[in-house]
Enzyme design. Structure first.
Site, mmCIF file in Angstrom:
data_model
loop_
_atom_site.group_PDB
_atom_site.id
_atom_site.type_symbol
_atom_site.label_atom_id
_atom_site.label_comp_id
_atom_site.label_asym_id
_atom_site.label_seq_id
_atom_site.Cartn_x
_atom_site.Cartn_y
_atom_site.Cartn_z
ATOM 1 C CB THR A 1 44.383 20.232 33.392
ATOM 2 O OG1 THR A 1 43.644 19.307 34.178
ATOM 3 C CG2 THR A 1 43.560 20.610 32.176
ATOM 4 C CB THR A 2 48.667 23.439 33.612
ATOM 5 O OG1 THR A 2 47.537 23.994 34.296
ATOM 6 C CG2 THR A 2 49.487 24.580 33.044
ATOM 7 C CE1 TYR B 1 31.473 12.095 27.895
ATOM 8 C CE2 TYR B 1 31.685 9.764 28.414
ATOM 9 C CZ TYR B 1 31.173 10.770 27.624
ATOM 10 O OH TYR B 1 30.347 10.460 26.580
ATOM 11 C CE1 TYR C 1 42.407 20.737 39.936
ATOM 12 C CE2 TYR C 1 43.374 19.320 38.266
ATOM 13 C CZ TYR C 1 42.890 20.549 38.652
ATOM 14 O OH TYR C 1 42.882 21.596 37.755
ATOM 15 N NE ARG D 1 40.559 22.670 33.334
ATOM 16 C CZ ARG D 1 40.848 22.961 32.079
ATOM 17 N NH1 ARG D 1 40.508 22.125 31.117
ATOM 18 N NH2 ARG D 1 41.469 24.087 31.763
ATOM 19 C CE LYS E 1 45.340 22.570 40.623
ATOM 20 N NZ LYS E 1 45.893 22.200 39.286
ATOM 21 C CB ILE F 1 48.630 23.338 42.479
ATOM 22 C CG1 ILE F 1 49.126 22.477 43.657
ATOM 23 C CG2 ILE F 1 49.043 22.714 41.154
ATOM 24 C CD1 ILE F 1 48.607 21.049 43.665
#
Length: 291
Positions: free
Chosen positions: A43-44, A106, A132, A137, A160, A202
């Site tokens: 995402t980053t 989603y 993750y 999110r 993560k 992370i």
């Protein structure tokens, strides 16, 4: 096992396009600053707004630049299982050391759906997989029990964890085993995460403060939590300021202040407000990174 400080690497842009030269320089800089590994196109790394071709290019260029000196955990997550498999297979083809796979956003799958999704990716790729888990999110939260079931697969080796719930570390030690690689995905609680049994982070902040982040992780690994806490005190205002607005926007701005890369981001994200910039500037000074 992956451990220590692993920057969730930003993707630098110039005039809307990938800035690969800066990307390569960042890899060299992180290696020199003591980062333990790199995690591109999460995402980053703005994976939601990269084309598939750009995503694959970034992974390939980071692997080439790292040249085996530190491990590369390539982002390969999607809410489409077939697409995630394709990204995983590409990461394997170009020589990544592992993949990071987010819980599908989603769609809101059940825990049974999560098991099916990760099992399908596992069976289609020979790389180690780091789950993750980031409910804010993706909406879906993988339970410790589900993670424990997935941990029985030979190549699902860690998580993560961006839940911010430090009790999860102990719970996942019980369901997944003490050797399961637990990495924090939230900078402000990374110190406490390690005390509970984690082995690294992370990190978003490590994009701009890799040496301090690495020193904090090294102190934790030695059991010197007092020394680690002193570093955490220096970094905490920066953790907070960076996430005043979306974290990748904050950290790119902070990096631009140190002439590391442009602060350019892609819509729908926008540049920081002047008020947030002032907060980041103050936090950089507090950490001793900016005069």
């Amino acid at each position: 096992m992956f451990k220590g400080s692993l920057p969730a690497l930003v993707t630098p842009f110039r005039n809307g396009a990938l800035d690969l030269e800066t990307l390569k320089k960042l890899v060299e800089w992180h290696i020199g600053e003591g980062s333990s590994g790199l995690v591109p196109v999460g995402t980053t790394g703005e994976s939601p707004t990269l084309t598939h071709g750009e995503h694959e290019t970034v992974v390939e260029e980071v692997v080439k630049a790292a040249a085996g000196r530190i491990p590369v955990i390539a982002g390969a997550g999607s809410n489409n299982t077939v697409e995630s498999i394709r990204l995983a297979q590409h990461a394997e083809k170009v020589g990544a050391d592992a993949i990071l796979v987010v819980t599908p956003y989603y769609n809101k799958p059940t825990q049974r759906g999560l098991i099916a999704h990760f099992t399908a990716i596992h069976d289609a790729c020979a790389l180690p997989i780091v789950i993750y888990n980031i409910p804010p999110r993706s909406v879906i939260d993988m339970t410790p029990e589900t993670m424990g079931e997935l941990a029985q697969l030979p190549r699902i080796i860690g998580v993560k964890d961006a839940t911010g719930d430090l009790a999860r570390v102990s719970m996942q030690r019980i369901t997944c085993g003490a050797d399961f690689c637990q990495l924090s995905g939230e900078d402000p609680t990374a110190h406490g995460f390690n005390a509970q049994g984690g082995v690294g982070c992370i990190s978003v902040t490590a994009n701009v403060a890799p040496r301090l982040s690495s020193l904090l992780q090294a102190a934790c690994a030695k059991g010197d939590y007092a020394a680690a806490l002193e570093i955490q005190d220096r970094l905490m205002p920066l953790h907070k300021a960076i996430f005043t607005e979306p974290g990748l926007v904050g950290v790119k701005y902070a990096m631009s202040k140190l002439d590391l890369c442009s602060d350019e981001v892609r819509l729908p994200l926008t540049s920081l407000t002047d008020e947030t910039k002032a907060k980041v500037d103050a936090a950089l000074r507090h950490a001793g990174l900016l005069n």
